[in-house]
Design a protein around this motif. Structure first.
Motif, short mmCIF file in Angstrom:
data_model
loop_
_atom_site.label_atom_id
_atom_site.label_comp_id
_atom_site.label_asym_id
_atom_site.label_seq_id
_atom_site.Cartn_x
_atom_site.Cartn_y
_atom_site.Cartn_z
N ARG A 25 0.83 -1.20 0.00
CA ARG A 25 0.00 0.00 0.00
C ARG A 25 0.86 1.25 0.00
NH1 ARG A 25 -4.93 0.35 4.04
NH2 ARG A 25 -5.15 2.25 2.77
N GLN A 26 1.95 1.22 0.75
CA GLN A 26 2.86 2.37 0.78
C GLN A 26 3.52 2.58 -0.58
OE1 GLN A 26 5.57 1.45 3.98
NE2 GLN A 26 4.15 2.12 5.58
N LEU A 27 3.90 1.47 -1.23
CA LEU A 27 4.52 1.56 -2.54
C LEU A 27 3.55 2.14 -3.56
CD1 LEU A 27 7.00 1.00 -4.30
CD2 LEU A 27 6.13 -1.31 -4.68
N ILE A 28 2.32 1.68 -3.54
CA ILE A 28 1.30 2.20 -4.46
C ILE A 28 1.07 3.68 -4.20
CG2 ILE A 28 -1.15 2.07 -5.08
CD1 ILE A 28 -0.99 -0.96 -4.51
N ALA A 29 1.07 4.07 -2.93
CA ALA A 29 0.89 5.48 -2.58
C ALA A 29 2.03 6.33 -3.15
CB ALA A 29 0.80 5.65 -1.07
N ILE A 30 3.26 5.77 -3.13
CA ILE A 30 4.41 6.49 -3.70
C ILE A 30 4.22 6.66 -5.20
CG2 ILE A 30 6.90 6.38 -4.12
CD1 ILE A 30 7.15 4.86 -1.46
N TYR A 31 3.79 5.58 -5.88
CA TYR A 31 3.53 5.68 -7.32
C TYR A 31 2.50 6.78 -7.61
CZ TYR A 31 5.83 1.13 -8.09
OH TYR A 31 6.73 0.10 -8.16
N LYS A 32 1.44 6.82 -6.83
CA LYS A 32 0.35 7.77 -7.07
C LYS A 32 0.78 9.22 -6.87
CE LYS A 32 -3.61 4.75 -6.13
NZ LYS A 32 -4.79 4.49 -5.26
N LYS A 33 1.84 9.43 -6.08
CA LYS A 33 2.32 10.79 -5.84
C LYS A 33 3.14 11.31 -7.02
CE LYS A 33 4.24 12.06 -2.06
NZ LYS A 33 5.16 12.07 -0.88
N GLN A 34 3.58 10.40 -7.89
CA GLN A 34 4.45 10.80 -8.99
C GLN A 34 3.63 11.46 -10.11
OE1 GLN A 34 7.14 9.89 -6.60
NE2 GLN A 34 7.84 10.57 -8.60
N GLN A 35 4.34 11.98 -11.10
CA GLN A 35 3.70 12.65 -12.23
C GLN A 35 2.79 11.67 -13.00
OE1 GLN A 35 3.87 15.92 -13.35
NE2 GLN A 35 4.94 16.36 -11.43
N PRO A 36 1.61 12.09 -13.41
CA PRO A 36 0.72 11.21 -14.17
C PRO A 36 1.24 10.96 -15.58
CG PRO A 36 -0.21 13.42 -14.05
CD PRO A 36 1.01 13.42 -13.16
N ASP A 37 0.86 9.85 -16.16
CA ASP A 37 1.21 9.52 -17.54
C ASP A 37 0.02 8.80 -18.15
OD1 ASP A 37 2.16 8.70 -19.97
OD2 ASP A 37 4.02 7.83 -19.23
N PRO A 38 -0.87 9.52 -18.82
CA PRO A 38 -2.10 8.92 -19.35
C PRO A 38 -1.90 8.12 -20.62
CG PRO A 38 -2.01 11.24 -19.93
CD PRO A 38 -0.81 10.97 -19.07
N THR A 39 -0.68 8.06 -21.13
CA THR A 39 -0.44 7.38 -22.41
C THR A 39 -0.33 5.87 -22.26
OG1 THR A 39 1.99 7.53 -22.21
CG2 THR A 39 0.83 9.41 -23.18
N ARG A 40 -0.46 5.36 -21.04
CA ARG A 40 -0.20 3.94 -20.80
C ARG A 40 -1.47 3.10 -20.66
NH1 ARG A 40 5.51 3.46 -21.16
NH2 ARG A 40 6.31 5.54 -20.69
N SER A 41 -2.63 3.71 -20.86
CA SER A 41 -3.87 2.98 -20.57
C SER A 41 -4.64 2.57 -21.82
CB SER A 41 -4.78 3.85 -19.68
OG SER A 41 -5.03 5.11 -20.30
N ASN A 42 -4.07 2.77 -23.00
CA ASN A 42 -4.77 2.41 -24.23
C ASN A 42 -4.56 0.93 -24.57
OD1 ASN A 42 -2.03 2.76 -24.77
ND2 ASN A 42 -2.40 3.26 -26.90
N ASN A 43 -5.36 0.41 -25.50
CA ASN A 43 -5.19 -0.94 -26.04
C ASN A 43 -4.96 -2.00 -24.97
OD1 ASN A 43 -5.30 0.16 -28.68
ND2 ASN A 43 -3.12 0.61 -28.63
#
Length: 681
Positions: A25-43
């Motif tokens: 959960r802490q690791l996921i929280a760290i990821y979520k704090k980083q800059q977003p990148d919407p280019t990874r959710s297609n296809n």
């Protein structure tokens, strides 16, 4: 004793699971704090299919056959032996315990033993490979945390030992008297334990089952304590990192990513005051970038193929990713710079990269090293104004003259006067009868050696009856040197100028899709792939592709006689790795009567000439010269000629031959084809 060991087993399991859940959960929280990148959710379906193919097929690992096969069994064992762990939890209470439903089904027991044995063989093989590899002075494990690796390997060996030992004890407890398929592999262990009493066997089962549980749970506790332990975390994170890779169906990168700020492309005409320009601090790292870093298993495959590392420069793509990971996971101030003095990454490391893509090609978990390097360069150029002195001149030349050499724009057509056949120059919209626009490029227009390639291609197109035209003075640099050196602002200016020219030239493209042929793989990549980010797409062909097609169509007829010169071919990084074009140049050379003597490093493992990533315009002051490393390999083949398919490679390999005082001639594949076609007339 039995109840004490059972209590220990369940207590350590509860602690391990809770601790791991909290840390995840802490690791996921760290990821979520980083800059977003919407280019990874297609296809999503294509991403999932590719992830399964890469993971289950071990497509990249199998490039190193023995290592890949061994690692596959170790990976499979991690999940396939889960049933033996569940069995151990029952055995610490009841030594006769067997899984419900499955019971002592011979298929399951044979499968478990087989996987355990192959996992054991696999990990011993990997340990052996690690030790043999480490004997070399500069090897792919240099800089890796060997203590963590040994701990993981010892854990796997311990698990395998426990599985086989438990099977042997179970067989002895069942009073098995002859070999059978239930104990096909563990039979020697059964025989070893047969002399023990029932009570001793039961006690031994409880002890070994407890040991198996403790080893497994201790592993979870250890990795949960350390987010930088990539050699363990990659077992979980690799699936996600491969799923979210930038190019779903390609192993290398090709185009560079758009420059994002808070998940949106930067508007260079009107940037926001709080826009993020590149990657300068921990807070600038995107969540995918951090996933890259925490997925690194420190295997060093990237390092083993890196031209900078092989020529004693400070850059190792592996050590760079490790340094970024350790910095991101440390307790330093979020705004503390990643690059610079007293920072994890030095300027020498950052500017040693040729952007050849070998690191990305080799990485088994699809880490995108080049993206991170270029993003850090963007910050250094656009925010810090900290970049090699030579690039200052290159940037000024691009701004004022539209080419990195600073040559007069009026001279872009000078090569045409040297041709004894007509070359059409278009000043407005491309006439409908023109099939191909020939993009000459800066090198092809100005650099003497590259001009020979330009003239050879133009003559071959003329001989084949291809209706083509050039832009002449209307061309300007595609922006490749600026973009890959980090000057995204300058790239945007140059690309928009060219896109406007293309729009004017092609007019109403609904009348027929226009095609562009280029001799430079850097132009090929930038126009064909980078420009698509601005919503502009053309059908791009490299000259080796078009000329090879013209041969197959019978429009060009090479001499049927074999060449009497021994030849080797150098794969350009931006044609091969970045665009996966390997066959056309070789087929063209073969059709020209040449037998290609391959260098040891060829195709996807070709060694860079040293000219990419803006390095063409920077002095190579550290280590040994990359082009000399490559020409030595070419000379060792005994070839009299080296064929290339890129003007940068032509310059770098040619200069290397001069430095080595070699009489090996460097020619573009088009020149070799032209020589053969003229010989057949």
């Amino acid at each position: 004793m039995k109840f004490a060991l059972a209590g220990l087993s369940y207590l350590i399991t509860a602690f391990a699971i809770i601790f791991l859940a909290v840390r995840v959960r802490q690791l996921i929280a760290i990821y979520k704090k980083q800059q977003p990148d919407p280019t990874r959710s297609n296809n999503k379906s294509a991403r999932f299919k590719n992830m399964l193919t890469e993971v289950l097929g071990h497509t990249k690992m199998l490039n190193f056959t023995a290592t890949g096969i061994a690692h596959w069994f170790v990976m499979i064992g991690f999940g396939a032996l889960f049933g033996t762990l569940i069995t151990a939890y029952g055995q610490v209470i009841n030594p006769d315990f067997a899984l419900p439903i499955v019971g002592h089904f011979v298929g399951y027991e044979l499968f478990a033993e087989l996987i355990a044995a192959l996992t054991g063989v696999g990990i011993v093989t990997l340990i052996g490979i690690r030790q043999v590899t480490r004997l070399r002075k500069r090897n792919r494990f240099s800089g890796s945390n060997m203590g963590k690796a040994y701990y993981i390997e010892a854990t796997i060996l311990g698990i395998v030992f426990c599985v086989i030992a438990l099977r042997g004890l179970e067989g002895a407890l069942a009073n098995e008297e002859s070999w059978n398929w239930h104990y096909a592999i563990s039979w020697p262990a059964v025989l070893a334990f047969n002399s023990m009493s029932v009570a001793s066997l039961e006690s031994a089962i409880v002890i070994v089952a407890t040991l198996k549980i403790v080893i497994s749970m201790a592993w979870f506790i250890v990795i949960a304590s350390d987010f930088t332990m990539g050699i363990a975390w990659h077992r979980f994170l690799a699936f996600f990192n491969i799923y979210y890779k930038r190019n779903i169906d390609q192993p290398a990168l090709g185009a560079l990513p758009e420059m994002l700020s808070k998940g949106k492309p930067v508007n260079f005409e009107d940037p926001a005051e709080d826009d993020v320009f590149g990657l300068g601090t921990r807070g600038d790292i995107s969540w995918k970038g951090l996933l890259d870093m925490t997925s690194c298993t420190e295997c060093g495959r990237c390092q083993s193929q890196c031209p900078a590392w092989h020529t004693d420069k400070p850059l190792s793509p592996k050590l760079l990713i490790m340094a970024m990971r350790d910095h991101a996971m440390s307790k330093v101030v979020e705004t503390e710079n990643i690059v610079g003095e007293n920072a994890p990454i030095s300027l020498d490391v950052l500017w040693s990269c040729t952007s050849c893509g070998a690191c990305v090609e080799e990485c088994p978990v699809d880490i995108e090293h080049v993206d991170h390097i270029v993003n850090m360069r963007r910050f250094q150029v656009l925010v810090e104004s900290e970049f090699p002195t030579e690039l200052g001149g290159t940037f000024r030349n691009l701004e004022k003259a539209g080419n990195p050499w600073g040559a007069n724009k009026a001279d872009r057509e000078s090569w045409i006067a040297e041709c004894d056949f007509p070359v059409r120059v278009v000043s407005g919209e491309l006439p409908e009868e023109v099939e191909y626009l020939f993009w000459v490029g800066c090198a092809g227009a100005y650099e003497d050696r590259a001009k020979k390639t330009t003239k050879a291609v133009a003559e071959l197109l003329h001989m084949a009856g291809v209706n083509f035209a050039v832009l002449g003075k209307r061309e300007t640099c595609t922006g490749d040197p600026a973009r890959r050196s980090g000057n995204e602002f300058l790239y945007q200016i140059l690309s928009q100028e060219n896109i406007a020219t293309f729009n004017e030239t092609f007019g109403d493209r609904s009348k027929g899709k226009k095609k562009v042929v280029v001799t430079c793989p850097h132009c090929f990549t930038t126009i064909g792939r980078d420009y698509a980010q601005s919503g502009f797409e053309l059908e791009m062909l490299h000259h080796t592709q078009l000329l090879n097609t013209l041969i197959k169509e019978g429009r060009l007829k090479p001499s049927p006689h074999k060449s009497d010169k021994k030849l080797t071919y150098h794969d350009p990084c931006y044609l091969g790795r970045h665009n996966q074009i390997y066959a056309p140049p070789r087929e063209l050379l073969e059709a020209s009567g040449c037998d290609v003597e391959e260098m040891p490093r060829n195709k996807e493992r070709s060694f860079c000439c040293g000219g990419g990533g803006g390095r063409m315009w920077m002095e190579e002051k550290l280590g040994t010269r990359i082009n000399l490393n490559r020409v030595d390999e070419a000379i060792d083949t005994g070839a009299q000629e080296v064929a290339v398919a890129c003007p940068f490679c032509r310059i770098m390999v040619g200069d290397g031959m001069v430095a080595r005082q070699s009489d090996v001639e460097v020619l573009d594949v088009a020149q070799i084809l032209l020589r053969s076609v003229k010989a057949s007339e």
